[in-house]
Design an enzyme around this catalytic site. Structure first.
Site, PDB file in Angstrom:
ATOM      1  N   ARG A  34     -15.559 -10.023  24.484  1.00 40.73           N
ATOM      2  CA  ARG A  34     -14.805  -9.806  23.173  1.00 40.73           C
ATOM      3  C   ARG A  34     -15.325  -8.646  22.362  1.00 40.73           C
ATOM      4  O   ARG A  34     -16.617  -8.519  22.027  1.00 40.73           O
ATOM      5  CB  ARG A  34     -14.851 -11.020  22.177  1.00 40.73           C
ATOM      6  CG  ARG A  34     -14.103 -12.320  22.709  1.00 40.73           C
ATOM      7  CD  ARG A  34     -13.965 -13.465  21.738  1.00 40.73           C
ATOM      8  NE  ARG A  34     -13.534 -14.635  22.763  1.00 40.73           N
ATOM      9  CZ  ARG A  34     -12.388 -14.743  22.950  1.00 40.73           C
ATOM     10  NH1 ARG A  34     -11.453 -13.830  22.671  1.00 40.73           N
ATOM     11  NH2 ARG A  34     -12.046 -15.718  23.789  1.00 40.73           N
ATOM     12  N   ASP A  35     -14.595  -7.779  21.316  1.00 45.03           N
ATOM     13  CA  ASP A  35     -15.020  -6.850  20.648  1.00 45.03           C
ATOM     14  C   ASP A  35     -15.668  -7.242  19.323  1.00 45.03           C
ATOM     15  O   ASP A  35     -15.250  -8.066  18.779  1.00 45.03           O
ATOM     16  CB  ASP A  35     -13.655  -6.081  20.060  1.00 45.03           C
ATOM     17  CG  ASP A  35     -14.284  -4.436  19.922  1.00 45.03           C
ATOM     18  OD1 ASP A  35     -13.943  -3.489  20.312  1.00 45.03           O
ATOM     19  OD2 ASP A  35     -14.960  -4.320  18.665  1.00 45.03           O
ATOM     20  N   VAL A 103     -16.918   4.869  22.975  1.00 47.84           N
ATOM     21  CA  VAL A 103     -17.993   4.577  23.972  1.00 47.84           C
ATOM     22  C   VAL A 103     -17.366   4.977  25.231  1.00 47.84           C
ATOM     23  O   VAL A 103     -16.258   4.847  25.742  1.00 47.84           O
ATOM     24  CB  VAL A 103     -18.039   2.817  24.095  1.00 47.84           C
ATOM     25  CG1 VAL A 103     -19.014   2.593  25.214  1.00 47.84           C
ATOM     26  CG2 VAL A 103     -18.568   2.298  22.683  1.00 47.84           C
ATOM     27  N   HIS A 107     -12.628   1.687  29.496  1.00 48.69           N
ATOM     28  CA  HIS A 107     -12.401   0.542  29.110  1.00 48.69           C
ATOM     29  C   HIS A 107     -11.090   0.289  28.536  1.00 48.69           C
ATOM     30  O   HIS A 107     -10.180   1.388  28.003  1.00 48.69           O
ATOM     31  CB  HIS A 107     -13.215  -0.021  27.825  1.00 48.69           C
ATOM     32  CG  HIS A 107     -13.262   0.935  26.709  1.00 48.69           C
ATOM     33  ND1 HIS A 107     -14.061   1.883  26.593  1.00 48.69           N
ATOM     34  CD2 HIS A 107     -12.823   0.676  25.458  1.00 48.69           C
ATOM     35  CE1 HIS A 107     -13.890   2.467  25.465  1.00 48.69           C
ATOM     36  NE2 HIS A 107     -13.036   1.963  24.566  1.00 48.69           N
ATOM     37  N   HIS A 109      -8.843  -2.068  25.693  1.00 46.66           N
ATOM     38  CA  HIS A 109      -8.675  -2.822  24.789  1.00 46.66           C
ATOM     39  C   HIS A 109      -7.340  -3.752  24.915  1.00 46.66           C
ATOM     40  O   HIS A 109      -6.261  -3.506  25.149  1.00 46.66           O
ATOM     41  CB  HIS A 109      -8.292  -2.472  23.347  1.00 46.66           C
ATOM     42  CG  HIS A 109      -9.414  -1.514  22.823  1.00 46.66           C
ATOM     43  ND1 HIS A 109     -10.345  -1.413  21.776  1.00 46.66           N
ATOM     44  CD2 HIS A 109      -9.784  -0.215  23.282  1.00 46.66           C
ATOM     45  CE1 HIS A 109     -11.236  -0.704  21.598  1.00 46.66           C
ATOM     46  NE2 HIS A 109     -10.759   0.446  22.628  1.00 46.66           N
TER      47      HIS A 109
HETATM   48  P1  AMP Z   1     -13.289   2.906  21.698  1.00 44.39           P
HETATM   49  O1  AMP Z   1     -13.438   3.221  20.152  1.00 44.39           O
HETATM   50  O2  AMP Z   1     -12.170   3.115  22.276  1.00 44.39           O
HETATM   51  O3  AMP Z   1     -14.319   3.838  22.525  1.00 44.39           O
HETATM   52  O4  AMP Z   1     -13.788   1.383  21.942  1.00 44.39           O
HETATM   53  C1  AMP Z   1     -15.049   0.963  21.788  1.00 44.39           C
HETATM   54  C2  AMP Z   1     -15.320  -0.482  21.086  1.00 44.39           C
HETATM   55  O5  AMP Z   1     -16.468  -1.129  21.425  1.00 44.39           O
HETATM   56  C3  AMP Z   1     -15.087  -0.563  19.671  1.00 44.39           C
HETATM   57  O6  AMP Z   1     -13.774  -1.279  19.288  1.00 44.39           O
HETATM   58  C4  AMP Z   1     -16.169  -1.249  19.332  1.00 44.39           C
HETATM   59  O7  AMP Z   1     -16.054  -2.198  18.130  1.00 44.39           O
HETATM   60  C5  AMP Z   1     -16.731  -1.975  20.539  1.00 44.39           C
HETATM   61  N1  AMP Z   1     -18.147  -2.389  20.485  1.00 44.39           N
HETATM   62  C6  AMP Z   1     -19.193  -1.408  20.336  1.00 44.39           C
HETATM   63  N2  AMP Z   1     -20.300  -2.198  20.439  1.00 44.39           N
HETATM   64  C7  AMP Z   1     -20.076  -3.304  20.981  1.00 44.39           C
HETATM   65  C8  AMP Z   1     -20.716  -4.401  21.563  1.00 44.39           C
HETATM   66  N3  AMP Z   1     -22.081  -4.409  21.491  1.00 44.39           N
HETATM   67  N4  AMP Z   1     -19.980  -5.704  22.131  1.00 44.39           N
HETATM   68  C9  AMP Z   1     -18.856  -5.403  22.055  1.00 44.39           C
HETATM   69  N5  AMP Z   1     -17.849  -4.664  21.461  1.00 44.39           N
HETATM   70  C10 AMP Z   1     -18.352  -3.594  20.955  1.00 44.39           C
END
Ligand code: AMP
Length: 121
Positions: A34-35, A103, A107, A109
């Site tokens: 989960r995000d 990140v 991935h 979503h």
């Molecule tokens: P993106 O912006 O598409 O690269 O998505 C990265 C996602 O990682 C964001 O929606 C963040 O909220 C999520 N995120 C960052 N750190 C963590 C974590 N430790 N556990 C779960 N989700 C995370």
């Protein structure tokens, strides 16, 4: 091009269990959790265990693992009660800084549980 595992990558640390994750699904090739900042009632991230910076790189490096990633995302949606027959969900793969990727480990979503709007921001 081949990408080495990145010891500093946040999602690699989640996959290795070095950072806690609310895990909802796992396979030999994929990991889903989960995000931490959910943008919908269901917001799950599905990542390959392999470290590559984005989904396009995964397709180039290991196409069978890209298929596994999308299969895992579909299974997560089914588990969460979001299959198309149940109303559906959205899959998003932000790719690169202009798309707000934050990140740089591939991935998707999986978002659902509320009506989605179009176009996305
Ligand atoms: P993106 O912006 O598409 O690269 O998505 C990265 C996602 O990682 C964001 O929606 C963040 O909220 C999520 N995120 C960052 N750190 C963590 C974590 N430790 N556990 C779960 N989700 C995370």
């Amino acid at each position: 091009m081949s990408y080495a595992a990145d010891p500093d990558c946040l999602f690699c640390k989640l996959v290795r269990g070095e950072v806690p994750a609310d895990v909802v699904h796992a396979t030999d090739a994929t990991f889903a959790f989960r995000d931490v900042q959910p943008q919908a009632p269901t917001h799950v991230l599905v990542v390959p265990r392999r470290h590559v910076p984005d989904v396009a790189s995964l397709v180039a490096e290991a196409p069978q693992e890209a298929v596994a990633l999308f299969a895992a995302a579909a299974e997560v949606a089914r588990q969460e009660g979001l299959a198309a027959a149940d109303g559906g969900y959205r899959m998003v793969a932000n790719t690169g800084p202009a798309a707000q990727q934050s990140v740089f480990h591939a991935h998707v979503h999986v978002l659902g549980g509320r009506p989605m709007t179009w176009p996305p921001g």
